[in-house]
Design an enzyme around this catalytic site. Structure first.
Site: not given
Ligand code: F6R
Length: 611
Positions: A2, A27, A73, A99-100, A484, A488, A491, A507, A606
């Site tokens: 948010c 956000r 969000w 927000n929260g 990773e 990606k 997502e 396995h 984010k």
């Molecule tokens: C993946 C991504 C999330 C963040 C995770 C942690 O692309 O962006 O998996 O890595 O939410 O966020 P931070 O690093 O801000 O604590």
């Protein structure tokens, strides 16, 4: 999670708020809304992205010099017009954004319902607002007093901003656990979840702390604690340029951020790593070197991509410093009563510095006497402030929801930390230290060559975009890179992908392999090279399609794989900063080829400020 924006001052509030919401859309983007105070209080909200709100408001009288805005969000209640913020009090005089999560909202709602309150949304926010309104009525007190009383009964995390029809020259805001920045202009104030909506108007900001209440007027900012005592605002200067939060000619922030990596890694190393002199200067490490080098173990706590950076760091720190490392999901760590001893070292890795699980995990560990070392990107963020020491990653604002440049900057910082500890501890000889320092220093110059794979990767994206599943495999330092790469892809393209240690696939996951399964091998030259060659054979023998990220000069894998992507050769310890780049590009181009909004993938946000 948010985004909130508010404005009070001589400007038209709506354009400031709208632009701010667009900047904060990373956000959360399932619905948005604004409340504007002119002759009366008007609230407009809409399901969907901020652009849809904007479109629905064309032609409306939006004149106001004070207003609040929100991009959501969803937590409590599905994305819809009625669940969008701002919410209004029963008497229609107050509007609030939040927000929260208010954890005891069910109980509060029950109490209010018994008193006859009704609710037009499913949100915890409307409950908190009506709770504040009820306190104001019962105690015949001002809004500020009512907010203070209410917040003492609330459990959970919040940033709230209220606008009051009866006090048009005052906004009231408070925070606990979610971020709030207030920009100080000339006779005006800007409130936001981060500095991006503020930067073009002023660089003077105040970061609000937990349990602080802000009374904001055009020419006055009063901060108080919940005990009604005044606090002197601590004004800091933003070290950020507007260009850093704009797309700069790229189609998406994600692509811009992938291509920024030569600079961001360079910025991260600059002033710290001096290969010629053979030195690493990091005050946060130096000032705590005794605890770091004598640590019985190091725990790395993080989420998502940052957790993957932590996994790479586990390999690097154990190899160089001979200190056992555990890498923990913050969400598990915080609830599983971990054994923490006084003096234990916890490294918290976070791009945003606001991730709720990471924040609470380190708060708890700190209470138990652990030393918290933050590896954080956003300057002044909550995790940075709660840490005992730390090192910023200096990757600049990351706006694309999928983390890219923050990851490579985290790897650069964590590698420097490991090298510095190893050097001070004497677990690395001078020759190897100098070799690795040089290898690290060369990374920013090698990244452009890894980025040059973009055209080839785009072609691969067209070839594989309709696959239903992907497998990503790697060994050693490249195992977390495989994780990773899979994250990606999930997502950004919504294709199911799994990352696995290449040998472990025998396995179980090998059962998935057939001619329709693309298997991405992260197979740059390292001490496991021959082993991964065997793993590729195993996939080929079962007709899987092999896409391999390899080092230049590797003519073994290049002959076996269906497709190869070549990156510059580098020591295996620093190679993840190169091998991850084609994987970021692959996810990006598949997402684009599928016509998806790669900067705002569905269901994601984010900065995950709820647990
Ligand atoms: C993946 C991504 C999330 C963040 C995770 C942690 O692309 O962006 O998996 O890595 O939410 O966020 P931070 O690093 O801000 O604590």
């Amino acid at each position: 999670m948010c985004g909130i924006v508010a404005y009070i001052g001589p400007k038209e509030a709506y354009p400031v708020i709208l632009k701010g919401l667009k900047r904060l859309e990373y956000r959360g983007y399932d619905s948005s809304g604004v409340a504007l105070l002119n002759a009366g209080l008007k609230v407009y909200k809409k399901k969907g992205k901020v652009a849809e709100l904007e479109e629905s408001l064309v032609g409306k009288d939006l004149h106001a010099n004070a207003g609040i805005g929100h991009t959501r969000w969803a937590t409590h209640g599905e994305p819809s017009d009625r669940n969008a913020h701002p919410h209004m009090s029963a008497n229609g005089k107050l509007a609030m954004i939040h927000n929260g999560i208010i954890e005891n909202y069910t109980q509060l709602k029950g109490e209010l319902q018994k008193k006859g309150y009704t609710f037009s949304s499913d949100t915890d926010t409307e409950v908190l607002l009506k709770f504040i309104e009820d306190i104001q009525l019962n105690n015949d007190c001002g809004l500020e007093e009512a907010v203070r009383i209410a917040l003492k009964r609330v459990t959970g995390a919040y940033v709230i901003v209220l606008i009051d029809q009866d006090n048009p020259d005052t906004l009231i805001a408070a925070r606990k656990g979610s971020p709030l920045v207030i920009g100080i202009g000339k006779g005006e104030h800007f409130l936001a979840s981060d500095a991006s909506p503020i930067i073009e108007y002023t660089k003077e900001v105040v970061y609000i702390n937990d349990y602080e209440l802000a009374i904001v007027r055009p020419d006055e900012l009063i901060l108080k604690n919940l005990g009604n005592e005044k606090i002197t605002p601590f004004v800091t200067k933003l070290d950020m340029e507007l260009a850093a939060i704009e797309k700069g000619g790229y189609e998406h922030f994600m692509l811009k951020e992938i291509f920024e990596q030569p600079h961001t890694i360079f910025d991260c190393l600059r002033g710290r790593l001096d290969a010629a002199a053979g030195t690493i200067t990091m005050a946060g490490v130096q000032n705590n070197i005794e605890q770091l080098k004598n640590a019985n173990r190091i725990m790395i706590v993080a989420c998502g991509t940052s957790w993957h950076a932590g996994l790479v760091a586990e390999y690097v720190i154990e190899e160089l410093c001979r200190i056992p490392v555990e890498v923990e999901y913050a969400s598990e760590f915080r609830y599983r009563n971990p054994v923490i001893h006084k003096g234990d070292v916890i490294i918290a890795v976070s791009q945003s510095g606001e991730t709720a699980d990471t924040l609470v995990a380190i708060e708890k560990a700190k209470e138990q006497g652990a030393i918290i070392f933050g590896v954080v990107n956003v300057v002044g963020s909550s995790i940075a402030r709660i840490s005992n020491a730390g090192a910023y990653t200096h990757a600049g604002p990351e706006i694309g929801v999928a983390s890219t440049k923050a990851f490579t900057a985290q790897l650069a910082v964590l590698t420097m930390i490991a090298l510095k500890i190893a050097y001070e501890k004497g677990t690395i000889d001078n020759k190897r230290f100098m070799h690795l320092v040089n290898e690290l220093q060369e990374i920013p110059d090698k990244v452009p060559a890894a980025l040059q794979t973009a055209d080839a990767v785009q072609k691969l994206a067209a070839k594989y975009k309709d696959a239903k599943d992907f497998l990503y495999l790697g060994r050693g330092y490249n195992f977390p890179v495989a994780l990773e790469g899979a994250l990606k892809l999930k997502e950004i393209s919504y294709i199911h992908a799994e990352g696995y240690p290449a040998a472990e696939m025998k396995h179980g996951p090998i059962a998935l392999v057939d001619e329709s399964l693309p298997v991405v091998f992260v197979a740059t030259k390292d001490s496991y090279h021959e082993k991964i060659v065997s793993n590729i054979q195993e996939i080929k023998a079962r007709k899987g399609k092999v896409i391999a990220v390899i080092s230049e000069g590797d003519d073994v894998i290049s002959k076996m794989a269906d497709d190869v992507i070549v990156v510059p050769a580098a020591d295996e310890l620093v190679a993840p900063m190169l091998s991850v780049i084609p994987l970021q590009l692959l996810a990006y181009y598949i997402g684009v080829a599928k016509g998806l909004d790669v900067d705002k993938p569905r269901n994601l946000a984010k900065s995950v400020t709820v647990e």
